[in-house]
Scaffold this active site. Sequence first.
Site, mmCIF file in Angstrom:
data_model
loop_
_atom_site.group_PDB
_atom_site.id
_atom_site.type_symbol
_atom_site.label_atom_id
_atom_site.label_comp_id
_atom_site.label_asym_id
_atom_site.label_seq_id
_atom_site.Cartn_x
_atom_site.Cartn_y
_atom_site.Cartn_z
ATOM 1 N N HIS A 173 -17.252 -59.311 -55.857
ATOM 2 C CA HIS A 173 -17.163 -57.913 -56.280
ATOM 3 C C HIS A 173 -16.591 -57.068 -55.142
ATOM 4 C CE1 HIS A 173 -17.952 -55.041 -59.545
ATOM 5 N NE2 HIS A 173 -17.781 -54.181 -58.549
ATOM 6 N N ASP A 174 -15.431 -56.510 -55.418
ATOM 7 C CA ASP A 174 -14.731 -55.633 -54.470
ATOM 8 C C ASP A 174 -14.321 -56.335 -53.182
ATOM 9 O OD1 ASP A 174 -14.499 -53.425 -56.089
ATOM 10 O OD2 ASP A 174 -16.274 -52.421 -55.289
ATOM 11 N N ARG A 220 -1.212 -52.840 -75.101
ATOM 12 C CA ARG A 220 -0.139 -52.750 -76.077
ATOM 13 C C ARG A 220 -0.365 -53.555 -77.360
ATOM 14 N NH1 ARG A 220 4.960 -50.612 -74.479
ATOM 15 N NH2 ARG A 220 4.317 -48.701 -73.441
ATOM 16 N N GLU A 246 -18.471 -65.284 -66.640
ATOM 17 C CA GLU A 246 -19.541 -64.392 -66.200
ATOM 18 C C GLU A 246 -20.020 -63.526 -67.360
ATOM 19 O OE1 GLU A 246 -18.106 -63.545 -61.671
ATOM 20 O OE2 GLU A 246 -17.564 -62.061 -63.152
ATOM 21 N N HIS A 289 -14.804 -62.441 -67.335
ATOM 22 C CA HIS A 289 -16.087 -61.788 -67.641
ATOM 23 C C HIS A 289 -15.941 -61.084 -68.989
ATOM 24 C CE1 HIS A 289 -19.690 -59.406 -65.828
ATOM 25 N NE2 HIS A 289 -19.721 -59.331 -67.147
ATOM 26 N N ASN A 295 -10.143 -63.935 -60.655
ATOM 27 C CA ASN A 295 -10.648 -63.257 -61.860
ATOM 28 C C ASN A 295 -9.463 -62.569 -62.557
ATOM 29 O OD1 ASN A 295 -11.613 -61.134 -63.559
ATOM 30 N ND2 ASN A 295 -13.627 -61.309 -62.616
ATOM 31 N N HIS A 303 -11.431 -56.211 -72.089
ATOM 32 C CA HIS A 303 -10.356 -56.968 -71.423
ATOM 33 C C HIS A 303 -10.354 -58.410 -71.948
ATOM 34 C CE1 HIS A 303 -13.611 -57.775 -68.578
ATOM 35 N NE2 HIS A 303 -13.512 -56.610 -67.970
ATOM 36 N N GLY A 307 -10.921 -60.369 -58.339
ATOM 37 C CA GLY A 307 -10.023 -59.930 -59.391
ATOM 38 C C GLY A 307 -9.314 -58.640 -59.061
ATOM 39 N N HIS A 308 -10.056 -57.542 -59.051
ATOM 40 C CA HIS A 308 -9.428 -56.214 -59.032
ATOM 41 C C HIS A 308 -8.445 -56.044 -57.874
ATOM 42 C CE1 HIS A 308 -9.171 -51.999 -60.158
ATOM 43 N NE2 HIS A 308 -9.169 -51.748 -58.868
HETATM 44 C C1 LIG Z 1 -19.742 -60.051 -61.859
HETATM 45 C C2 LIG Z 1 -18.841 -59.193 -61.146
HETATM 46 O O1 LIG Z 1 -18.978 -58.922 -60.034
HETATM 47 C C3 LIG Z 1 -17.754 -58.489 -61.696
HETATM 48 O O2 LIG Z 1 -17.045 -58.062 -60.630
HETATM 49 C C4 LIG Z 1 -16.844 -58.725 -62.720
HETATM 50 O O3 LIG Z 1 -16.533 -59.906 -63.180
HETATM 51 C C5 LIG Z 1 -15.775 -57.695 -62.823
HETATM 52 O O4 LIG Z 1 -15.818 -57.189 -64.079
HETATM 53 P P1 LIG Z 1 -14.803 -56.076 -64.539
HETATM 54 O O5 LIG Z 1 -13.442 -56.667 -64.369
HETATM 55 O O6 LIG Z 1 -15.164 -55.825 -65.952
HETATM 56 O O7 LIG Z 1 -14.994 -54.892 -63.644
HETATM 57 N N1 LIG Z 2 -17.646 -62.129 -59.616
HETATM 58 C C1 LIG Z 2 -16.798 -61.127 -59.085
HETATM 59 C C2 LIG Z 2 -15.482 -61.183 -59.717
HETATM 60 O O1 LIG Z 2 -15.212 -62.043 -60.511
HETATM 61 C C3 LIG Z 2 -14.435 -60.222 -59.385
HETATM 62 O O2 LIG Z 2 -14.847 -58.976 -59.002
HETATM 63 P P1 LIG Z 2 -13.730 -57.925 -58.557
HETATM 64 O O3 LIG Z 2 -12.907 -58.569 -57.467
HETATM 65 O O4 LIG Z 2 -12.895 -57.635 -59.756
HETATM 66 O O5 LIG Z 2 -14.492 -56.747 -58.047
#
Ligand SMILES: CC(=O)[C@@H](O)[C@H](O)COP(=O)(O)O
Ligand SMILES: NCC(=O)COP(=O)(O)O
Length: 237
Positions: free
Chosen positions: A190-191, A18, A70, A43, A7, A50, A213-214
Site C-alpha cells: 500500500h502506497d 470507456r 485481495e 482487488h 497490482n 475496477h 499498483g498505484h
Molecule cells: C490491500 C491494499 O492495500 C490495497 O492497496 C489495494 O489492493 C488497493 O486497492 P485500490 O486499487 O482499490 O485502491
Molecule cells: N496490497 C497492496 C497492493 O496491492 C497495492 O497497493 P497500492 O500500491 O495500489 O497502494
Amino acid sequence: MTKLSVNINKIATLRNARGHNRPDVLQVARDCERFGAQGITVHPRPDERHIRYQDVRDLKRIVTTELNVEGNPTPDFINLVREVRPEQVTLVPDAPDAITSNAGWDTIEHQIYLLGVVTELKALGCRVSIFLDPNPAMVKAAVGTGTDRIELYTEAYAQQFHADPAAAIAPYRTAAILAQELGIGLNAGHDLDMDNLAYLKQNLPGLAEVSIGHALICDALYFGLENTIQLYRRQLL
Ligand SMILES: CC(=O)[C@@H](O)[C@H](O)COP(=O)(O)O
Ligand SMILES: NCC(=O)COP(=O)(O)O
C-alpha cells in the site's frame, strides 16, 4: 528474495472509463509478467469499480506466475475464490464504500472468524495472507488464525518516510522480526513507490513479497511499463 507482485487494479479503472476493452487487462497482466513481474495482484471490490469478478476468473487462466486476489471475505468473494483458487488470497477488512484499503484486521477481535475463513481457503489450496497494521499484538494474534502470511499495511510508512525514514520503518521492522520469530511469512503493500521501496526492503527481514499498483502504474505513464517494472525490481535486490 522479495518478489514483486504488480497490482493491476488501475489498468481496469482505465478500461472501465470507456466500457470497451482498452487497455486489455489480460494482455497487460501477460506483459507485466513478460517484463519481470513475479506475481499479479487484483482487488475486486463489491461495486466492481475496477477489477470485475469475471477478470479474476479470466486472469486465473492466463497468469503464469502467481495470482494474488485481495478482498474482504464476503460470501460473494469467498464463492469467487472457491471457483478460481488463486495461488494467494489476501484478506482485507475494507468497507464496501472505502475509497481504498484503510486499515488492517483486528486479529484479536476477529480471530475465530478469521480462523474459519483461513482454514477453508487453505483447504482449497490457496496460500492465505492477512492485511495487518504493524502492531505487535495483532501480529501475535494472527498466529491463532492459522494464516500463512501477514501483509503489513504500509500507508503509514509511506506517509512518514520522507520526513523521518527511521521513525517510519521502526514499527514495521519490529513487526517483521516478530513475524519471523512466530514463523509467519511476510508481505507488505500500500502506497509503496520508487522512493520508499528499497529502504523498506533493506529493513524488513524475511520480506517475501510486495504488491504495488498505484505508484507503479503512475510511473509507467512516464517510463513505460517494462522500464518501470525493472526499476521496481531493482529496488528489491
Ligand atoms: C490491500 C491494499 O492495500 C490495497 O492497496 C489495494 O489492493 C488497493 O486497492 P485500490 O486499487 O482499490 O485502491
Ligand atoms: N496490497 C497492496 C497492493 O496491492 C497495492 O497497493 P497500492 O500500491 O495500489 O497502494
